[in-house]
Design an enzyme around this catalytic site. Structure first.
Site, mmCIF file in Angstrom:
data_model
loop_
_atom_site.group_PDB
_atom_site.id
_atom_site.type_symbol
_atom_site.label_atom_id
_atom_site.label_comp_id
_atom_site.label_asym_id
_atom_site.label_seq_id
_atom_site.Cartn_x
_atom_site.Cartn_y
_atom_site.Cartn_z
ATOM 1 N N ARG A 163 0.824 -1.209 0.000
ATOM 2 C CA ARG A 163 0.000 0.000 0.000
ATOM 3 C C ARG A 163 0.861 1.264 0.000
ATOM 4 O O ARG A 163 0.523 2.283 -0.574
ATOM 5 C CB ARG A 163 -0.928 0.002 1.224
ATOM 6 C CG ARG A 163 -1.546 1.353 1.606
ATOM 7 C CD ARG A 163 -2.381 1.869 0.441
ATOM 8 N NE ARG A 163 -2.869 3.221 0.597
ATOM 9 C CZ ARG A 163 -4.106 3.541 0.921
ATOM 10 N NH1 ARG A 163 -4.972 2.600 1.190
ATOM 11 N NH2 ARG A 163 -4.499 4.785 0.985
ATOM 12 N N TYR A 166 2.933 3.868 -3.062
ATOM 13 C CA TYR A 166 2.510 5.152 -3.630
ATOM 14 C C TYR A 166 3.002 6.329 -2.788
ATOM 15 O O TYR A 166 3.634 7.258 -3.294
ATOM 16 C CB TYR A 166 0.989 5.136 -3.703
ATOM 17 C CG TYR A 166 0.300 6.426 -4.011
ATOM 18 C CD1 TYR A 166 0.258 6.929 -5.305
ATOM 19 C CD2 TYR A 166 -0.374 7.142 -3.009
ATOM 20 C CE1 TYR A 166 -0.419 8.110 -5.599
ATOM 21 C CE2 TYR A 166 -1.057 8.309 -3.293
ATOM 22 C CZ TYR A 166 -1.075 8.790 -4.588
ATOM 23 O OH TYR A 166 -1.750 9.950 -4.870
ATOM 24 N N LEU A 216 -15.593 6.750 -3.824
ATOM 25 C CA LEU A 216 -16.736 7.428 -4.446
ATOM 26 C C LEU A 216 -17.368 6.554 -5.523
ATOM 27 O O LEU A 216 -18.580 6.309 -5.518
ATOM 28 C CB LEU A 216 -16.255 8.752 -5.065
ATOM 29 C CG LEU A 216 -17.149 9.389 -6.129
ATOM 30 C CD1 LEU A 216 -18.454 9.870 -5.539
ATOM 31 C CD2 LEU A 216 -16.452 10.536 -6.816
ATOM 32 N N ARG A 239 -11.754 10.478 6.408
ATOM 33 C CA ARG A 239 -11.228 11.312 5.335
ATOM 34 C C ARG A 239 -11.775 12.725 5.469
ATOM 35 O O ARG A 239 -12.792 12.952 6.126
ATOM 36 C CB ARG A 239 -11.649 10.755 3.961
ATOM 37 C CG ARG A 239 -11.111 9.352 3.652
ATOM 38 C CD ARG A 239 -9.611 9.377 3.419
ATOM 39 N NE ARG A 239 -9.071 8.071 3.036
ATOM 40 C CZ ARG A 239 -8.545 7.185 3.888
ATOM 41 N NH1 ARG A 239 -8.489 7.443 5.179
ATOM 42 N NH2 ARG A 239 -8.048 6.041 3.435
HETATM 43 C C1 UGA Z 1 -6.633 7.602 -2.434
HETATM 44 C C2 UGA Z 1 -5.218 8.006 -2.806
HETATM 45 O O1 UGA Z 1 -4.315 7.055 -2.338
HETATM 46 C C3 UGA Z 1 -4.884 9.369 -2.268
HETATM 47 O O2 UGA Z 1 -3.643 9.785 -2.731
HETATM 48 C C4 UGA Z 1 -5.861 10.372 -2.725
HETATM 49 O O3 UGA Z 1 -5.595 11.589 -2.075
HETATM 50 C C5 UGA Z 1 -7.264 9.934 -2.397
HETATM 51 O O4 UGA Z 1 -7.519 8.614 -2.870
HETATM 52 C C6 UGA Z 1 -8.248 10.863 -3.023
HETATM 53 O O5 UGA Z 1 -9.256 10.435 -3.549
HETATM 54 O O6 UGA Z 1 -7.987 12.063 -2.979
HETATM 55 P P1 UGA Z 1 -7.929 6.751 -0.256
HETATM 56 O O7 UGA Z 1 -8.727 7.858 0.350
HETATM 57 O O8 UGA Z 1 -7.430 5.737 0.709
HETATM 58 O O9 UGA Z 1 -6.704 7.371 -1.049
HETATM 59 O O10 UGA Z 1 -8.757 6.013 -1.376
HETATM 60 P P2 UGA Z 1 -10.248 5.471 -1.480
HETATM 61 O O11 UGA Z 1 -10.184 4.307 -2.406
HETATM 62 O O12 UGA Z 1 -11.137 6.571 -1.877
HETATM 63 O O13 UGA Z 1 -10.596 4.908 -0.039
HETATM 64 C C7 UGA Z 1 -11.105 5.672 1.016
HETATM 65 C C8 UGA Z 1 -11.533 4.764 2.146
HETATM 66 O O14 UGA Z 1 -12.705 4.048 1.763
HETATM 67 C C9 UGA Z 1 -10.535 3.691 2.572
HETATM 68 O O15 UGA Z 1 -10.604 3.550 3.952
HETATM 69 C C10 UGA Z 1 -11.033 2.439 1.898
HETATM 70 O O16 UGA Z 1 -10.645 1.263 2.556
HETATM 71 C C11 UGA Z 1 -12.533 2.652 1.976
HETATM 72 N N1 UGA Z 1 -13.361 1.959 0.966
HETATM 73 C C12 UGA Z 1 -13.051 2.011 -0.356
HETATM 74 C C13 UGA Z 1 -14.510 1.271 1.371
HETATM 75 O O17 UGA Z 1 -14.846 1.193 2.571
HETATM 76 N N2 UGA Z 1 -15.284 0.665 0.436
HETATM 77 C C14 UGA Z 1 -15.004 0.711 -0.885
HETATM 78 O O18 UGA Z 1 -15.786 0.133 -1.688
HETATM 79 C C15 UGA Z 1 -13.856 1.406 -1.297
#
Ligand code: UGA
Length: 361
Positions: A163, A166, A216, A239
């Site tokens: 993880r 990146y 999203l 977040r």
């Molecule tokens: C990602 C990138 O790694 C960051 O650099 C970036 O800033 C960020 O997206 C962004 O959109 O700006 P992250 O927030 O971890 O980071 O990515 P997401 O896939 O959007 O996940 C957010 C959270 O939701 C995580 O805790 C993930 O485990 C969770 N998640 C994701 C769920 O609970 N269900 C899902 O179906 C997908």
């Protein structure tokens, strides 16, 4: 007045296309855009202020593609890179190449020419909080775990957890930019975006892309298909969610006030929109207002099952945005509910499900 000349790498992506829309609408900019596709900015084909080149800048072609342009540019905005956690785990080599190896020659080129480089890094450089490693996870006062640009330490995760491929590459590129600033006078701005949300973000698997997008689009896919939203590791991760147009406001202010933005690291996020993923899923369901949705429960999954082994999460991404607010006189104004409402409506329109948005504000 002469137009400002900008090079935008990644003009066809989510952020790049919104930035290009805004700059061309405001006028006063001549844009040289580069990307693998112009699908998200095809509306500007034929605009004399926008020249698009379909290519991927990978270090080997940086000089050929950009060498003749960088010296005359007012700024280079760099937005192109892999930024999808599923790929950090499944394809760490490409993640590192895309975020460092393919990018550092652009830094060299800007340093040689003395051209301002506006680089979008990530809030993920802070990775996990120190508290998340303590046995009792004692976070203390909320202000203690706010992330402050030059104060908060970067907590490196274990190498065995892909993880962090990146964040490591992103942090190294930040260092490379800063070293070029210190030793060669490169003018720079490093932006750390906090979960910018909006129309055109990512893709819907099976419709216009394959794989696992960010949260999203994952939640949107579930809603469009009438499936449960999957909540990773209990949905406790937090977040700071920021509407794309508020983020574009910040970028435009930087371009308008270069002397305020130059040689700064800037968190760009909406401090009022902090939320856990469990609450985010609930908000999606509420805003959809589709009664049939409520018959689909949220499904709990482990990070390993969802992303593969090597996944770890950033536990709390809490933006301190005082610096950007002070320097740019900028404030993110869009509330979370409005951010989701606008974004979800776009996804429903783009991907073909009519019902949306029945919930009272
Ligand atoms: C990602 C990138 O790694 C960051 O650099 C970036 O800033 C960020 O997206 C962004 O959109 O700006 P992250 O927030 O971890 O980071 O990515 P997401 O896939 O959007 O996940 C957010 C959270 O939701 C995580 O805790 C993930 O485990 C969770 N998640 C994701 C769920 O609970 N269900 C899902 O179906 C997908």
């Amino acid at each position: 007045m002469a137009k400002k000349r900008l090079i935008i790498l990644g003009c066809g992506g989510f952020v790049g296309s919104h930035l290009t829309d805004r700059l061309l609408a405001e006028g006063g900019y001549e844009i040289y855009g580069f990307d693998l596709t112009d699908k998200k900015c095809a509306q500007h084909r034929g605009d004399p202020s926008f020249r698009f080149r379909e290519t991927y800048i990978d270090g080997t072609n940086t000089e050929v593609e950009l060498g003749h342009l960088v010296g005359d540019a007012d700024a280079v905005v760099s937005l192109a890179a892999v930024c999808n956690p599923a790929q950090y785990v499944s394809n760490p080599l490409f993640t590192i190449k895309s975020n460092f190896i393919h990018a550092y020659k652009l830094v060299d080129l800007c340093a040689e020419a003395g051209t301002w480089l506006i680089h979008t890094s990530t809030c993920e450089v802070y990775r996990r909080t120190v508290a998340s490693y303590l046995p009792d996870n004692d976070y203390g006062e909320p202000s203690l775990y706010e992330q402050i640009e030059d104060e908060t330490p970067f907590v490196m995760g274990p190498i065995a957890k892909q993880r962090w491929s990146y964040a490591t590459a992103k942090a190294l590129l930040e260092r490379y930019i800063y070293a070029n600033h210190t030793e060669r006078g490169l003018p720079f701005t490093i932006i750390r975006p906090y979960n910018w949300f909006g129309p055109r973000m990512d893709f819907i698997p099976g419709r216009d892309g394959e794989g696992v997008p960010r949260v999203l689009a994952c939640f949107m896919t579930a809603l469009l298909d009438g499936q449960p939203m999957k909540l990773v590791d209990g949905g406790t991760a937090r977040r700071t969610i920021t509407y794309i147009q508020d983020a574009v406001d910040a970028l435009v202010l930087m371009l308008e006030k270069p002397e305020r933005a130059k040689n700064q690291f800037l968190n760009i996020g909406n401090g009022a929109n902090k939320i856990s993923m469990a609450d985010l899923a609930q908000l999606y369901a509420e805003i959809t207002g589709d009664d049939s949705y409520h018959s689909y429960p949220i499904e709990h999954v482990s990070g390993e099952a969802f992303y593969g082994s090597g996944y770890e999460d950033c536990d709390r991404r809490v933006a301190n945005v005082e610096r950007a607010a002070r320097l740019l006189q900028w404030e993110a104004k869009t509330e979370l509910r409005d951010t989701l409402r606008i974004t979800m409506r776009h996804f429903h329109e783009a991907y073909g499900k009519a019902e949306i948005d029945q919930v009272a504000a």
